[in-house]
Enzyme design. Structure first.
Site, short mmCIF file in Angstrom:
data_model
loop_
_atom_site.label_atom_id
_atom_site.label_comp_id
_atom_site.label_asym_id
_atom_site.label_seq_id
_atom_site.Cartn_x
_atom_site.Cartn_y
_atom_site.Cartn_z
N LYS A 121 31.72 -55.05 -3.57
CA LYS A 121 32.14 -53.66 -4.45
C LYS A 121 33.43 -53.74 -4.21
O LYS A 121 33.88 -52.32 -4.83
CB LYS A 121 31.60 -52.72 -3.02
CG LYS A 121 29.58 -52.93 -3.68
CD LYS A 121 28.72 -51.67 -3.23
CE LYS A 121 27.53 -51.64 -3.38
NZ LYS A 121 27.21 -50.95 -2.73
N LYS A 202 17.66 -59.27 -9.80
CA LYS A 202 16.69 -58.81 -9.82
C LYS A 202 17.02 -57.01 -10.00
O LYS A 202 18.26 -56.13 -10.75
CB LYS A 202 16.58 -58.54 -8.58
CG LYS A 202 17.52 -57.27 -7.71
CD LYS A 202 17.09 -56.46 -6.59
CE LYS A 202 17.98 -55.73 -5.82
NZ LYS A 202 17.44 -54.62 -5.50
N LYS A 205 18.67 -50.40 -9.62
CA LYS A 205 19.13 -48.86 -10.27
C LYS A 205 20.66 -49.00 -11.33
O LYS A 205 20.31 -48.50 -12.15
CB LYS A 205 19.54 -48.05 -9.19
CG LYS A 205 18.55 -47.54 -8.48
CD LYS A 205 18.88 -45.79 -7.16
CE LYS A 205 18.11 -46.22 -6.35
NZ LYS A 205 18.81 -47.08 -5.12
P1 ADP Z 1 18.56 -50.62 -5.77
O1 ADP Z 1 18.60 -52.01 -5.54
O2 ADP Z 1 17.43 -50.14 -7.61
O3 ADP Z 1 19.42 -49.57 -5.72
P2 ADP Z 1 17.60 -49.87 -3.49
O4 ADP Z 1 19.08 -50.91 -3.04
O5 ADP Z 1 17.94 -48.79 -3.36
O6 ADP Z 1 16.99 -49.60 -5.07
O7 ADP Z 1 16.36 -50.34 -2.78
C1 ADP Z 1 15.46 -49.49 -1.95
C2 ADP Z 1 14.09 -50.08 -1.68
O8 ADP Z 1 13.71 -51.19 -3.06
C3 ADP Z 1 14.32 -51.64 -0.61
O9 ADP Z 1 13.72 -51.78 0.19
C4 ADP Z 1 14.80 -52.52 -1.39
O10 ADP Z 1 14.40 -53.88 -1.26
C5 ADP Z 1 13.21 -52.14 -2.90
N1 ADP Z 1 14.20 -53.06 -4.43
C6 ADP Z 1 14.90 -52.95 -5.26
N2 ADP Z 1 14.86 -53.37 -5.80
C7 ADP Z 1 14.00 -54.18 -5.72
C8 ADP Z 1 13.23 -55.50 -6.77
N3 ADP Z 1 13.90 -55.36 -8.06
N4 ADP Z 1 11.89 -55.33 -6.34
C9 ADP Z 1 11.83 -55.34 -5.65
N5 ADP Z 1 12.04 -54.39 -4.20
C10 ADP Z 1 12.86 -54.11 -4.88
#
Ligand code: ADP
Ligand code: TRP
Length: 329
Positions: A121, A202, A205
């Protein structure tokens, strides 16, 4: 050897964290929210909206506030029962920042600069916030504050969880038994939803263009699925290496319906089935969200109750940490 606080041996407490930096998506639902909801009868969980973490990169104040409330509303709409699973906004329990500081006093500068996510980052250019460097220590505080035993983490958070374990153990060794040393729990790989447009990444957001927002209107979802990347193989089968897009669609179908695709040759049929399955999953969530969104005061009350419920646990932990490290209680 690790020393732990044995206030309740055998007890499980799980902490799932979300950053209010964007809208929740299908990956968040299948990988984090649904497992949390399913375990509500058997496992004590806390759903944490980490708003302080959302300020470690350049941020828009109004968006953080809006996403915090929206995420809480979506959690309720998805079936998080706040009686059993407190929904907690990090900044509303002051002990997070207090413990953060105490843990900074046992964390080394080198441990923070070594974090892969910090390196990635901070390479993005622009000024680097000091809070981006100390972010994993704040995350350790989030976890240790509640005597958490289990933290569901994806691969990108592994290193941060390890740091939390290291800091807990170090503090316990230096200053006496204070923290429970948490374990990471891995979501199973089928629950890892990949981006529909770029299926080797993956779904996230802020990444990619093939995300399915939990509040997206049906026609937007249909379009995202219609455009989902596939391949030239013409076979509907799981092969993550060579057919990542098709594999992702099959996995999403399995996660949402428990069924395999009905036609092993047609990508169009597969996409139709996935579209139907996602619509069946999200339509009720969308409807409940629309009802709840009419009453933001109710959601705010849920958050205030959540904070009140967990505050005694947090206060007791900080009290132990203060005593151990040499502060007057
Ligand atoms: P992001 O990666 O979208 O910012 P976060 O880091 O806030 O999401 O993660 C929130 C929760 O959602 C965590 O427990 C994370 O493991 C799960 N999570 C995020 N993206 C995925 C995905 N593509 N598939 C499965 N679980 C996910
Ligand atoms: N850093 C986590 C992420 O980006 C979010 C988070 C903050 C978290 N505090 C936490 C996750 C505590 C688990 C436990 O996904």
């Amino acid at each position: 050897m690790t020393t732990t606080v044995t206030d309740a041996p055998g007890r499980t407490r799980r902490l799932t964290g979300f950053q209010p930096t964007g809208r929740l998506h299908l990956g968040n639902l299948l990988g984090a929210l649904r497992p949390l909801i399913r375990a509500q009868d058997t496992t004590e969980s806390i759903a944490l909206i980490a708003d302080l973490h959302a300020m470690t990169m350049e941020h828009d104040p109004a968006s953080v506030r809006r996403f915090t409330l929206e995420q809480a509303t979506v959690m309720l709409a998805a079936g998080v029962d706040p009686e059993r699973t407190p929904i907690v906004v990090q900044s509303q329990v002051r002990e997070h920042t207090e413990l953060h500081y105490l843990l900074e006093c046992v964390a080394a500068h080198g441990e923070a600069t070594r974090m892969i996510q910090f390196k990635e980052k901070s390479a993005a250019g622009g000024p680097i916030r000091l809070s981006l460097l100390t972010y994993p220590v704040l995350m350790a505080a989030d976890i240790l504050l509640y005597d958490t035993t289990q933290v569901p983490v994806g691969e990108d958070q592994n290193q941060h969880l390890e740091l939390a374990r290291t800091l807990a153990t170090r503090f316990n060794t230096k200053y006496g038994p204070t923290f429970t040393v948490p374990e990471g729990v891995r979501p199973d790989s089928a629950a890892r939803v990949m981006d529909l447009a770029e299926p080797t990444m993956k779904m996230g957001k802020s990444l990619g263009t093939g995300q399915i927002g939990l509040l997206d209107p049906p026609e937007v979802i249909r379009r995202t699925i219609a455009r989902a990347a596939t391949d030239q193989a013409g076979r509907v089968r799981r092969d993550r290496e060579n057919q990542p897009g098709v594999t992702n669609l099959i996995d999403i179908l399995a996660e949402t319906t428990g069924r395999p695709p009905s036609d092993p040759t047609s990508y169009a049929a597969l996409k139709r089935e996935v579209g139907d399955a996602i619509e069946a999953l999200l339509a009720p969530l969308r409807a409940r969200h629309a009802e709840l969104a009419k009453n933001p005061d109710f959601v705010r009350r849920v958050l205030a109750d959540g904070a009140e419920k967990v505050r005694p646990i947090a206060a007791a932990t900080v009290r132990r940490a203060r005593a151990g490290i040499g502060l007057l209680n």
